[in-house]
Enzyme design. Structure first.
Site, mmCIF file in Angstrom:
data_model
loop_
_atom_site.group_PDB
_atom_site.id
_atom_site.type_symbol
_atom_site.label_atom_id
_atom_site.label_comp_id
_atom_site.label_asym_id
_atom_site.label_seq_id
_atom_site.Cartn_x
_atom_site.Cartn_y
_atom_site.Cartn_z
ATOM 1 N N SER A 1 -17.851 -24.226 -8.707
ATOM 2 C CA SER A 1 -18.568 -23.633 -9.848
ATOM 3 C C SER A 1 -19.889 -24.353 -10.056
ATOM 4 C CB SER A 1 -17.721 -23.752 -11.116
ATOM 5 O OG SER A 1 -18.553 -23.572 -12.245
ATOM 6 N N HIS B 1 -18.890 -19.809 -7.350
ATOM 7 C CA HIS B 1 -18.419 -19.289 -8.641
ATOM 8 C C HIS B 1 -19.538 -19.487 -9.670
ATOM 9 C CE1 HIS B 1 -15.007 -18.559 -11.511
ATOM 10 N NE2 HIS B 1 -15.671 -19.391 -12.304
ATOM 11 N N ASP C 1 -20.531 -19.085 -13.555
ATOM 12 C CA ASP C 1 -19.956 -18.942 -14.898
ATOM 13 C C ASP C 1 -20.980 -18.392 -15.874
ATOM 14 O OD1 ASP C 1 -17.213 -19.926 -14.768
ATOM 15 O OD2 ASP C 1 -18.128 -21.806 -14.116
ATOM 16 N N MET D 1 -21.736 -17.134 -19.619
ATOM 17 C CA MET D 1 -21.238 -17.279 -20.999
ATOM 18 C C MET D 1 -22.271 -16.717 -21.969
ATOM 19 S SD MET D 1 -19.677 -21.114 -20.814
ATOM 20 C CE MET D 1 -18.832 -21.716 -19.342
ATOM 21 N N HIS E 1 -18.058 -14.918 -12.944
ATOM 22 C CA HIS E 1 -17.007 -15.002 -13.958
ATOM 23 C C HIS E 1 -17.649 -14.709 -15.310
ATOM 24 C CE1 HIS E 1 -13.911 -17.856 -16.124
ATOM 25 N NE2 HIS E 1 -13.782 -16.595 -16.490
ATOM 26 N N MET F 1 -17.623 -14.537 -18.885
ATOM 27 C CA MET F 1 -17.004 -14.954 -20.150
ATOM 28 C C MET F 1 -17.857 -14.382 -21.262
ATOM 29 S SD MET F 1 -16.038 -18.778 -18.929
ATOM 30 C CE MET F 1 -17.229 -18.681 -17.600
ATOM 31 N N MET G 1 -6.758 -18.827 -16.206
ATOM 32 C CA MET G 1 -7.540 -19.963 -16.706
ATOM 33 C C MET G 1 -6.606 -21.150 -16.964
ATOM 34 S SD MET G 1 -10.713 -19.048 -16.750
ATOM 35 C CE MET G 1 -11.313 -20.565 -17.499
ATOM 36 N N PHE H 1 -16.492 -24.466 -21.293
ATOM 37 C CA PHE H 1 -17.122 -25.732 -20.897
ATOM 38 C C PHE H 1 -16.507 -26.250 -19.606
ATOM 39 C CE2 PHE H 1 -17.225 -25.312 -25.465
ATOM 40 C CZ PHE H 1 -18.589 -25.480 -25.729
ATOM 41 N N GLY H 2 -17.325 -26.942 -18.837
ATOM 42 C CA GLY H 2 -16.810 -27.657 -17.679
ATOM 43 C C GLY H 2 -16.242 -28.993 -18.128
ATOM 44 N N ASP I 1 -8.870 -21.853 -12.603
ATOM 45 C CA ASP I 1 -10.209 -22.305 -13.013
ATOM 46 C C ASP I 1 -10.084 -23.239 -14.206
ATOM 47 O OD1 ASP I 1 -12.871 -22.539 -13.656
ATOM 48 O OD2 ASP I 1 -13.203 -20.411 -14.061
ATOM 49 N N GLY I 2 -10.510 -24.480 -14.002
ATOM 50 C CA GLY I 2 -10.569 -25.433 -15.096
ATOM 51 C C GLY I 2 -9.708 -26.663 -14.878
ATOM 52 N N GLY I 3 -10.368 -27.821 -14.869
ATOM 53 C CA GLY I 3 -9.633 -29.083 -14.782
ATOM 54 C C GLY I 3 -8.989 -29.352 -13.431
ATOM 55 N N GLY J 1 -15.523 -27.367 -10.659
ATOM 56 C CA GLY J 1 -16.906 -27.675 -11.004
ATOM 57 C C GLY J 1 -17.152 -29.168 -10.964
ATOM 58 N N SER J 2 -16.683 -29.861 -12.022
ATOM 59 C CA SER J 2 -16.959 -31.300 -12.141
ATOM 60 C C SER J 2 -16.444 -32.112 -10.963
ATOM 61 C CB SER J 2 -16.294 -31.860 -13.404
ATOM 62 O OG SER J 2 -16.499 -31.012 -14.480
#
Ligand code: DX5
Ligand code: ZN
Length: 228
Positions: free
Chosen positions: A13, A38, A40, A42, A71, A73, A142, A148-149, A180-182, A202-203
């Site tokens: 991402s 990806h 994002d 928003m 994506h 959102m 999700m 938020f990332g 997606d996420g974490g 992402g991160s």
């Protein structure tokens, strides 16, 4: 370079990328084995944050040799799917919670010649997408609340992920199951074991000490060592 099960695909991402060097960041993950990028999007309403619009997809398209998934959102995604399709998105992912006529939205994405994905928030049951599943190329579960990332992985989403896997196997086995996420080296195997086939990160990729190539390699190694 690490190997990985063929079935698992990676979608870094760019939310966590250094956007002042976006082409370089994309090139680094492509060289490290990313399967798609990806993006994002928003809108400040559906989620309390603002990010990219179609213009970034248009600028990315010629410098990105792999597919782009967007994506969305955003509320009322129907208003923007054509703009993102024209800008060069290959897959459009809308939220089940983002509009009322999901079937119509998915039909509109297909009419634009794009792959259709639907995302569900952590509190949304998998059963709410059961009827639309036969029409989808991708279901996104999700694993954080969107917006938020860099948020912590919600392990409470794992039973739902397993339910989604079972539903897909039953009605549309070729539908991809994305998370997606974490997602980090210490969480990735939980989602892979629960049946995810596409990993958004992402991160842990772009924010990795040492850069995106190192981040990708660490995720791939984590999967590999789990299989060993
Ligand atoms: C969250 C976004 C994610 C985000 C993931 O709202 O949909 O795609 O970039 O970021 P990490 O991998 O940092 O949790
Ligand atoms: Zn996302």
């Amino acid at each position: 370079m690490s190997t990985r099960p063929e079935a698992i695909k990676f979608a870094p991402s760019i939310l966590a990328a250094d956007v002042s060097r976006l082409a370089e960041e994309v090139a680094a993950v492509v060289a490290s084995g990313a399967d798609r990028i990806h993006v994002d999007v928003m809108d400040g309403h559906f989620v309390p944050n603002l990010t990219f619009g179609p213009v970034i997809v248009r600028r990315l398209r010629p410098v990105c040799p792999i597919p782009l998934e967007v994506h969305l959102m955003i509320e009322e995604p129907d208003r923007y799917i054509e703009a993102f399709a024209e800008a060069g998105a290959d897959t459009l992912i809308v939220h089940q919670e983002g509009g009322i006529h999901l079937n119509r939205t998915v039909q509109a994405i297909h009419a634009l010649g794009k792959r259709a994905g639907v995302a569900i928030n952590p509190a949304t049951p998998a059963s709410l997408v059961e009827e639309i599943l036969p029409d989808l190329e991708l279901l996104l579960v999700m694993t954080v609340n969107p917006g938020f990332g860099g948020q912590r992985f919600l392990a409470g989403t794992l039973p739902k992920l397993r339910r989604a896997r079972a539903m897909i196997d039953q009605v549309r086995p070729d539908c991809e199951l994305e998370v997606d996420g974490g997602i980090e080296p210490h969480t990735i195997n939980q989602v892979v074991d629960a049946g995810a086939t596409v990993i958004v990160a992402g991160s842990s990729v772009f924010g990795a000490p040492g850069g995106a190539a190192v981040g990708m390699a660490r995720l791939l190694q984590a999967i590999e060592s789990n299989r060993a």
